[in-house]
Write a protein that holds these residues in place. Structure first.
Motif, PDB file in Angstrom:
ATOM      1  N   GLN A 214       8.115  17.336 103.750  1.00 23.59           N
ATOM      2  CA  GLN A 214       8.016  17.955 105.073  1.00 23.59           C
ATOM      3  C   GLN A 214       6.578  18.046 105.574  1.00 23.59           C
ATOM      4  OE1 GLN A 214      10.245  21.709 105.220  1.00 23.59           O
ATOM      5  NE2 GLN A 214      11.608  20.929 103.633  1.00 23.59           N
ATOM      6  N   GLY A 215       5.632  17.552 104.770  1.00 25.79           N
ATOM      7  CA  GLY A 215       4.235  17.591 105.173  1.00 25.79           C
ATOM      8  C   GLY A 215       3.563  18.932 104.944  1.00 25.79           C
ATOM      9  N   SER A 216       4.221  19.836 104.213  1.00 25.84           N
ATOM     10  CA  SER A 216       3.632  21.153 103.909  1.00 25.84           C
ATOM     11  C   SER A 216       2.882  21.041 102.578  1.00 25.84           C
ATOM     12  CB  SER A 216       4.730  22.221 103.837  1.00 25.84           C
ATOM     13  OG  SER A 216       5.415  22.326 105.059  1.00 25.84           O
ATOM     14  N   TYR A 217       1.706  20.435 102.644  1.00 27.12           N
ATOM     15  CA  TYR A 217       1.010  20.055 101.417  1.00 27.12           C
ATOM     16  C   TYR A 217       0.466  21.248 100.640  1.00 27.12           C
ATOM     17  CZ  TYR A 217       1.450  15.497 103.582  1.00 27.12           C
ATOM     18  OH  TYR A 217       1.963  14.366 104.171  1.00 27.12           O
ATOM     19  N   ASP A 218       0.036  22.310 101.326  1.00 27.25           N
ATOM     20  CA  ASP A 218      -0.460  23.485 100.609  1.00 27.25           C
ATOM     21  C   ASP A 218       0.640  24.104  99.756  1.00 27.25           C
ATOM     22  OD1 ASP A 218      -2.948  23.162 101.702  1.00 27.25           O
ATOM     23  OD2 ASP A 218      -2.666  24.654 103.297  1.00 27.25           O
ATOM     24  N   LEU A 219       1.838  24.221 100.336  1.00 25.66           N
ATOM     25  CA  LEU A 219       2.964  24.772  99.582  1.00 25.66           C
ATOM     26  C   LEU A 219       3.374  23.832  98.454  1.00 25.66           C
ATOM     27  CD1 LEU A 219       5.084  26.148 102.563  1.00 25.66           C
ATOM     28  CD2 LEU A 219       3.826  27.489 100.868  1.00 25.66           C
ATOM     29  N   ALA A 220       3.304  22.528  98.718  1.00 25.85           N
ATOM     30  CA  ALA A 220       3.645  21.553  97.683  1.00 25.85           C
ATOM     31  C   ALA A 220       2.671  21.652  96.511  1.00 25.85           C
ATOM     32  CB  ALA A 220       3.630  20.144  98.265  1.00 25.85           C
TER      33      ALA A 220
END
Length: 237
Positions: A214-220
């Motif tokens: 989903q492009g939520s790299y910080d959470l990833a």
């Protein structure tokens, strides 16, 4: 879900049976039934369903014991998305002539559209397995996906989606519904994983991949760090 495509062969079958059953070809003098029959045939052939509805409703008054009249009226109602009206018309047709297989299939599709999945399911399953008509098989498959999903039989919905993808690999509507079913099944699988093993490495791995997609790299990154804290030697994907 799409309307059932009306095939000329099916219409000829219905209307020919109607003609024979009402004795239309047995008299030289035109009767009101002859007149309505010809008008109904033309309206159906042109896809003018509102006009066909009026004609076949009149034919139902004139020939209430003819199964094909009710079958055609149910077909018209279905194409107008009047599923509540289609069901009793189709039931009456089958009561008068149980051998009308296409009518039974149309009844199951109408029931599915109304959310009556348990009643529709046996007929949809049977017709999806045995039909050699690609239009009927496709329509039954889409309705079967709807029924299985509505009954929360998600694995069965996935099975049907896989089969439809195999049979119709370039069909945009098939691909759209397959994507929804696969996505729903993936979500339910991850949800179940979180319930049975909320602190497991697999739960964090799945969450990390979902956030990344989903492009939520910080959470990833946060989830990937949880993975590494549980297994520092874990190789990358």
């Amino acid at each position: 879900m799409p309307k059932l495509a009306i095939q000329l062969a099916a219409l000829v079958l219905f209307l020919s049976a109607l003609k024979g059953a009402t004795g239309l070809a047995q008299s030289n003098a035109p009767s009101p039934v002859d007149k309505y029959y010809e008008e109904g045939q033309r309206a159906l052939a042109r896809g003018q369903f509102q006009e066909a509805e009026k004609i076949f409703e009149k034919l139902r008054e004139l020939s209430p014991s003819v199964a094909e009249v009710h079958a055609n009226l149910g077909l018209v109602y279905f194409n107008e998305k009047k599923f509540e009206a289609a069901v009793p018309a189709l039931r009456q047709a089958l009561k008068l002539k149980p051998s009308l297989t296409k009518t039974e299939t149309l009844l199951a599709m109408s029931l599915s559209e109304l959310g009556k999945y348990r009643e529709a399911l046996p007929i949809l399953e049977k017709e999806f397995r045995r039909s050699t008509d690609p239009v009927v098989k496709r329509s039954c498959g889409l309705q079967l996906e709807r029924a299985y999903t509505g009954l929360q039989r998600d694995e069965k919905a996935v099975e049907v989606a896989l089969e439809l993808n195999r049979l119709y690999p370039d069909d945009p509507e098939i691909l759209y519904h397959s994507e929804r079913i696969f996505g729903n099944f993936a979500y339910l699988s991850v949800k179940r994983l979180a319930e049975v093993a909320p602190a497991s490495i697999w739960k964090h791995q799945a969450a990390a991949e979902a956030w990344e997609s989903q492009g939520s790299y910080d959470l990833a990154i946060s989830e990937y760090r949880q993975v590494l804290s549980l297994d520092p030697r874990r190789p990358g994907r």
